[in-house]
Design a protein around this motif. Structure first.
Motif, PDB file in Angstrom:
ATOM      1  N   GLU A  75     -14.146   4.233   8.985  1.00 24.85           N
ATOM      2  CA  GLU A  75     -13.105   3.220   8.778  1.00 24.85           C
ATOM      3  C   GLU A  75     -11.716   3.806   9.006  1.00 24.85           C
ATOM      4  O   GLU A  75     -10.864   3.184   9.656  1.00 24.85           O
ATOM      5  CB  GLU A  75     -13.216   2.654   7.359  1.00 24.85           C
ATOM      6  CG  GLU A  75     -12.187   1.602   7.017  1.00 24.85           C
ATOM      7  CD  GLU A  75     -12.316   0.341   7.862  1.00 24.85           C
ATOM      8  OE1 GLU A  75     -11.276  -0.317   8.094  1.00 24.85           O
ATOM      9  OE2 GLU A  75     -13.436   0.011   8.287  1.00 24.85           O
ATOM     10  N   LEU A  76     -11.475   4.999   8.475  1.00 26.38           N
ATOM     11  CA  LEU A  76     -10.167   5.614   8.666  1.00 26.38           C
ATOM     12  C   LEU A  76      -9.881   5.901  10.135  1.00 26.38           C
ATOM     13  O   LEU A  76      -8.766   5.663  10.631  1.00 26.38           O
ATOM     14  CB  LEU A  76     -10.076   6.924   7.869  1.00 26.38           C
ATOM     15  CG  LEU A  76      -9.556   6.839   6.436  1.00 26.38           C
ATOM     16  CD1 LEU A  76      -9.514   8.214   5.807  1.00 26.38           C
ATOM     17  CD2 LEU A  76      -8.174   6.200   6.392  1.00 26.38           C
ATOM     18  N   GLU A 130      -7.893  12.545   0.416  1.00 26.68           N
ATOM     19  CA  GLU A 130      -7.928  13.910   0.948  1.00 26.68           C
ATOM     20  C   GLU A 130      -8.077  13.930   2.465  1.00 26.68           C
ATOM     21  O   GLU A 130      -7.461  14.754   3.148  1.00 26.68           O
ATOM     22  CB  GLU A 130      -9.054  14.706   0.279  1.00 26.68           C
ATOM     23  CG  GLU A 130      -9.004  14.745  -1.243  1.00 26.68           C
ATOM     24  CD  GLU A 130      -7.658  15.206  -1.802  1.00 26.68           C
ATOM     25  OE1 GLU A 130      -6.938  15.966  -1.107  1.00 26.68           O
ATOM     26  OE2 GLU A 130      -7.325  14.792  -2.927  1.00 26.68           O
ATOM     27  N   LEU A 131      -8.889  13.040   3.017  1.00 27.90           N
ATOM     28  CA  LEU A 131      -9.045  13.013   4.473  1.00 27.90           C
ATOM     29  C   LEU A 131      -7.749  12.570   5.142  1.00 27.90           C
ATOM     30  O   LEU A 131      -7.442  12.999   6.265  1.00 27.90           O
ATOM     31  CB  LEU A 131     -10.200  12.090   4.867  1.00 27.90           C
ATOM     32  CG  LEU A 131     -10.589  12.106   6.358  1.00 27.90           C
ATOM     33  CD1 LEU A 131     -10.972  13.510   6.813  1.00 27.90           C
ATOM     34  CD2 LEU A 131     -11.729  11.132   6.631  1.00 27.90           C
ATOM     35  N   PHE A 132      -6.964  11.741   4.462  1.00 29.24           N
ATOM     36  CA  PHE A 132      -5.696  11.322   5.044  1.00 29.24           C
ATOM     37  C   PHE A 132      -4.710  12.485   5.117  1.00 29.24           C
ATOM     38  O   PHE A 132      -3.880  12.552   6.033  1.00 29.24           O
ATOM     39  CB  PHE A 132      -5.103  10.149   4.259  1.00 29.24           C
ATOM     40  CG  PHE A 132      -4.172   9.295   5.071  1.00 29.24           C
ATOM     41  CD1 PHE A 132      -4.661   8.501   6.091  1.00 29.24           C
ATOM     42  CD2 PHE A 132      -2.811   9.286   4.822  1.00 29.24           C
ATOM     43  CE1 PHE A 132      -3.810   7.709   6.859  1.00 29.24           C
ATOM     44  CE2 PHE A 132      -1.955   8.495   5.565  1.00 29.24           C
ATOM     45  CZ  PHE A 132      -2.452   7.710   6.592  1.00 29.24           C
ATOM     46  N   HIS A 133      -4.775  13.408   4.153  1.00 29.14           N
ATOM     47  CA  HIS A 133      -3.980  14.638   4.263  1.00 29.14           C
ATOM     48  C   HIS A 133      -4.320  15.369   5.567  1.00 29.14           C
ATOM     49  O   HIS A 133      -3.439  15.869   6.264  1.00 29.14           O
ATOM     50  CB  HIS A 133      -4.271  15.567   3.080  1.00 29.14           C
ATOM     51  CG  HIS A 133      -3.463  15.290   1.852  1.00 29.14           C
ATOM     52  ND1 HIS A 133      -2.093  15.187   1.862  1.00 29.14           N
ATOM     53  CD2 HIS A 133      -3.855  15.114   0.563  1.00 29.14           C
ATOM     54  CE1 HIS A 133      -1.658  14.958   0.621  1.00 29.14           C
ATOM     55  NE2 HIS A 133      -2.708  14.906  -0.179  1.00 29.14           N
ATOM     56  N   HIS A 163      -5.811   0.893   0.021  1.00 32.03           N
ATOM     57  CA  HIS A 163      -6.219   0.056   1.156  1.00 32.03           C
ATOM     58  C   HIS A 163      -7.730   0.135   1.373  1.00 32.03           C
ATOM     59  O   HIS A 163      -8.387  -0.893   1.598  1.00 32.03           O
ATOM     60  CB  HIS A 163      -5.492   0.514   2.417  1.00 32.03           C
ATOM     61  CG  HIS A 163      -5.997  -0.134   3.669  1.00 32.03           C
ATOM     62  ND1 HIS A 163      -5.576  -1.382   4.095  1.00 32.03           N
ATOM     63  CD2 HIS A 163      -6.932   0.278   4.586  1.00 32.03           C
ATOM     64  CE1 HIS A 163      -6.205  -1.702   5.226  1.00 32.03           C
ATOM     65  NE2 HIS A 163      -7.029  -0.720   5.536  1.00 32.03           N
ATOM     66  N   MET A 164      -8.286   1.336   1.307  1.00 30.70           N
ATOM     67  CA  MET A 164      -9.708   1.507   1.556  1.00 30.70           C
ATOM     68  C   MET A 164     -10.551   0.873   0.458  1.00 30.70           C
ATOM     69  O   MET A 164     -11.613   0.296   0.723  1.00 30.70           O
ATOM     70  CB  MET A 164     -10.038   2.994   1.695  1.00 30.70           C
ATOM     71  CG  MET A 164      -9.377   3.662   2.895  1.00 30.70           C
ATOM     72  SD  MET A 164     -10.036   3.065   4.471  1.00 30.70           S
ATOM     73  CE  MET A 164     -11.579   3.961   4.518  1.00 30.70           C
ATOM     74  N   LEU A 165     -10.096   0.940  -0.785  1.00 32.74           N
ATOM     75  CA  LEU A 165     -10.804   0.268  -1.867  1.00 32.74           C
ATOM     76  C   LEU A 165     -10.848  -1.240  -1.628  1.00 32.74           C
ATOM     77  O   LEU A 165     -11.902  -1.878  -1.777  1.00 32.74           O
ATOM     78  CB  LEU A 165     -10.127   0.562  -3.204  1.00 32.74           C
ATOM     79  CG  LEU A 165     -10.386   1.932  -3.832  1.00 32.74           C
ATOM     80  CD1 LEU A 165      -9.455   2.152  -5.016  1.00 32.74           C
ATOM     81  CD2 LEU A 165     -11.846   2.071  -4.261  1.00 32.74           C
TER      82      LEU A 165
END
Length: 327
Positions: A75-76, A130-133, A163-165
């Motif tokens: 999704e990201l 954490e993945l967005f970091h 947003h992901m939630l």
């Protein structure tokens, strides 16, 4: 051959030691074949390889944790078309979620999560952050003087988690990774509502965001982990992020390494100028959200600054320490 085998053994031993420090067993170096997915649930494609430590997740099979984390990654990555990442190794942590600055023996990013059991909302919330970091290039500023304005990256990561939630609360109603997880949707929705409605995430009565930031911008600039303040700004920023599906500008947040930004506006300007023109629209919108004028690509920073927030965000604030990890 013997020398190569010995080198492989040493690398494997190093990885095992590293993961055991965090209370987890190392993920198998070979792809696992024991995932018990439903036959109707194919492996999810992604531009990033997610590997999960074999144990330490509580009362849940590891392959289900991997399934959720891959769904988050997929999704990201839809918001970063064409981008690829080095592999990511995810392990359980007793101290809270974090992404380490140190890479693993095979140059993989190392993310630690505190979520356990089948608390899928917590996995989504923590792993998104954490993945967005990683997607923001956090490792480019692993220096002692990098804390100044780091709060903005922390705020973006919190925004993405929210947003992901919200996104998974909707998509899991129709197409969860496993059919039986549809029953978890009300729990995820309740988790999301609580996160969005916490009192500290709301502006005080009769106070605009501009007024609030004028008061709080200085302390934010020097201290990246003021969670309650970061989370308030994230709630303000969330509608903007959601309305802009192309997030590739985030990849350029930490690209400009030519000196430390003294003011928040200068920090945003460096980001704007480091971003290719085709992605600058996202940055310009973020700049305007803080009531600054969008800078000219060549003009001096001070020439384009607007007045509402410039006094606070431009103050010369001593930086806080940067650790060996990004939370």
């Amino acid at each position: 051959m013997k020398r190569a085998a010995k080198r492989t053994a040493l690398l494997t031993s190093a990885l095992l030691s590293l993961l055991n420090l965090h209370g987890a067993h190392a993920a198998d170096a070979k792809p696992r074949q024991d995932h018990k997915r439903s036959s109707s649930q194919p492996a999810l494609p992604s531009e990033v390889s997610i590997r999960v430590a074999e144990s330490g997740w509580g009362n849940v099979p590891t392959w289900q944790v991997e399934l959720v984390l891959n769904a988050v990654a997929v999704e990201l990555m839809t918001h970063f078309p064409g981008k690829t990442l080095d592999p990511v190794l995810v392990s359980p942590s007793q101290r809270g979620p974090v992404v380490l600055y140190q890479k693993g023996p095979w140059h993989e990013y190392q993310i630690l999560l505190a979520a356990k059991d089948q608390r899928w909302a917590e996995y989504i919330y923590e792993f998104s952050h954490e993945l967005f970091h990683v997607l923001a290039g956090y490792e480019k500023h692993a220096m002692p003087d990098s804390a100044r304005h780091q709060w903005f990256e922390e705020m973006l990561c919190e925004t993405v988690s929210l947003h992901m939630l919200k996104r998974f609360s909707l998509t899991w109603q129709e197409s969860p990774p496993l059919p039986e997880w549809r029953s978890y949707v009300p729990t995820m929705q309740a988790f999301t509502r609580r996160a969005l409605s916490e009192p500290h995430r709301q502006l005080p009565a009769n106070l605009t965001f501009e007024q609030w930031f004028r008061t709080n911008g200085a302390v934010l600039a020097s201290t990246p982990y003021l969670r309650e303040k970061n989370e308030l700004v994230a709630t303000i920023f969330l509608p903007y992020l959601t309305s802009n599906p192309d997030w590739r500008a985030i990849s350029y947040l930490n690209v400009d390494r030519a000196g430390r930004a003294s003011s928040f506006y200068e920090y945003l300007t460096k980001w704007y100028r480091a971003t290719p023109a085709r992605h600058q629209r996202f940055v310009s919108g973020a700049i305007q959200l803080f009531r600054f004028n969008v800078p000219d690509k060549t003009a001096h920073t001070a020439d384009a600054m607007s007045t509402p927030l410039s006094t606070t965000s431009g103050a010369d604030i001593s930086e806080g320490p940067a650790g060996a990890m990004r939370h």
